[in-house]
Design an enzyme around this catalytic site. Structure first.
Site, PDB file in Angstrom:
ATOM      1  N   LYS B  68      24.930  24.375   8.533  1.00 54.71           N
ATOM      2  CA  LYS B  68      26.381  24.586   8.663  1.00 54.71           C
ATOM      3  C   LYS B  68      27.132  23.846   7.554  1.00 54.71           C
ATOM      4  O   LYS B  68      28.363  23.747   7.589  1.00 54.71           O
ATOM      5  CB  LYS B  68      26.860  24.050  10.021  1.00 54.71           C
ATOM      6  CG  LYS B  68      26.292  24.794  11.213  1.00 54.71           C
ATOM      7  CD  LYS B  68      26.883  24.303  12.526  1.00 54.71           C
ATOM      8  CE  LYS B  68      26.225  23.036  13.012  1.00 54.71           C
ATOM      9  NZ  LYS B  68      26.735  22.559  14.316  1.00 54.71           N
ATOM     10  N   LYS B  70      27.037  20.661   7.095  1.00 52.19           N
ATOM     11  CA  LYS B  70      27.558  19.445   7.719  1.00 52.19           C
ATOM     12  C   LYS B  70      26.582  18.294   7.530  1.00 52.19           C
ATOM     13  O   LYS B  70      25.388  18.441   7.812  1.00 52.19           O
ATOM     14  CB  LYS B  70      27.736  19.747   9.210  1.00 52.19           C
ATOM     15  CG  LYS B  70      28.476  18.741  10.019  1.00 52.19           C
ATOM     16  CD  LYS B  70      28.728  19.349  11.417  1.00 52.19           C
ATOM     17  CE  LYS B  70      29.316  18.358  12.370  1.00 52.19           C
ATOM     18  NZ  LYS B  70      29.628  18.963  13.676  1.00 52.19           N
TER      19      LYS B  70
END
Lengths: 159, 159
Positions: B68, B70
Site C-alpha cells: 500500500k 505504507k
C-alpha cells in the site's frame, strides 16, 4: 535485607539473573518515563511482572521531566493510560520527585525495586528496605533511537 | 444479519453508539497497523473489548503495508508484541491481504467487525456474516500526527 525475608535474586557470574520467588512481599516497583511505548518497555514490564504478583509503575510526570530538562512526545496522562492498558502492570503512580522511592517502597510493601540496567548501581542504597535489581534493556530499542528513526523518515512516506 | 442472532448495536440519530450485548458470537475483530502504539489505540481497543468476550486484532504485516506504499516506524513483530501486551487484546493475527476478512470472520466465529470511523462504510458488505460498526477515533491523536510532532522536536531536546 530488612523487609524481605526471602532473597529475591542473585546475579550469576555471567551476569544472568537467577531469580527466586518473592516471599512475603510479592510487589515489584519500577519507575520510568515510558515515552512512545515500545517493545523494550513491554518486554521489561513482562519480565518484571513475572517476578512477583503485582507490578507498580511510577510514571514520570511532565513537571518532573521538565526539571531534568527532558521533554516527551507523549503527555503524562496519555503515558499513564497506555501503561494502564498493559497487561503486566497492576498499578500506575506518578513519579514526581527523586526522594519518593523510599516512601513508595514502604507504602506499597514493595519486595523488589527494579530498574533497567542503564541505572545499574544508582539505587543500591534502597536495599535496606527491599531487594534491588537492574534488568538488561532490549538491545537496539529505545525511545531516543525511535525518535531519531522517525525524524529521519519523511512524513509523506509514512502513515 | 446471518451469523448474529442478536443485534449488536444501533447508531442513534446523533451518532452515539447504543450497544447491546453480543449474543452467540461474543468475538470481536478489528484490523490495523498500530504503529507507534498511542492512547488512541489503547482507547479504541478498550472500547472494543468491552463489547464482547474476546477481541482479535489483525495487525498489518510490513509486506502488506509495503504493497500500500505504507512504511512504519515499528516493524511488524514488535507491533504484534506490543498488541499482545495490551490487556484488552485476546489474540493477534497477521493481516496480509484485503480479502482475508471474510475468512477470518468465519474461522473465528466473529459476531462483530469493528473499525475506526475513518473507515466508515468501507466494510458494510461484511454484514451478511456479522455486525459491522465504526467507532470514533480519539481526536487529535493519530500515528501520523505523532510522527509529525516528533519530527518537529529536536533530538537533543528529548530523551
Amino acid at each position: 535485607m530488612a523487609g524481605c525475608e526471602t532473597p529475591v535474586c542473585h546475579i550469576s557470574e555471567r551476569g544472568g539473573l537467577i531469580v527466586q520467588t518473592l516471599g512475603d512481599n510479592p510487589t515489584i516497583i519500577t519507575y520510568g518515563t515510558f515515552d512512545l511505548f515500545h517493545v523494550g518497555h513491554a518486554r521489561l514490564l513482562r519480565r518484571l511482572s513475572a517476578l512477583g504478583k503485582r507490578l507498580i509503575v511510577g510514571c514520570s510526570t511532565d513537571e518532573f521531566n521538565a526539571g531534568k530538562g527532558k521533554r516527551t512526545a507523549i503527555p503524562y496522562h496519555h503515558r499513564v493510560e497506555i501503561l494502564q492498558s498493559c497487561r503486566y502492570v497492576s498499578k500506575v503512580i506518578p513519579e514526581n520527585s527523586w526522594d519518593q522511592k523510599r516512601r513508595d517502597i514502604v507504602k506499597y510493601k514493595v519486595g523488589l525495586f527494579a530498574m533497567g540496567s542503564d541505572w545499574a548501581g544508582k539505587f543500591d542504597e534502597l536495599n535496606d528496605l527491599c531487594d534491588v535489581i537492574y534488568l538488561p534493556r532490549t538491545q537496539d530499542v529505545s525511545t531516543t533511537e525511535l525518535k531519531e528513526l522517525i525524524q529521519r523518515m519523511r512524513v509523506d512516506k509514512v502513515a
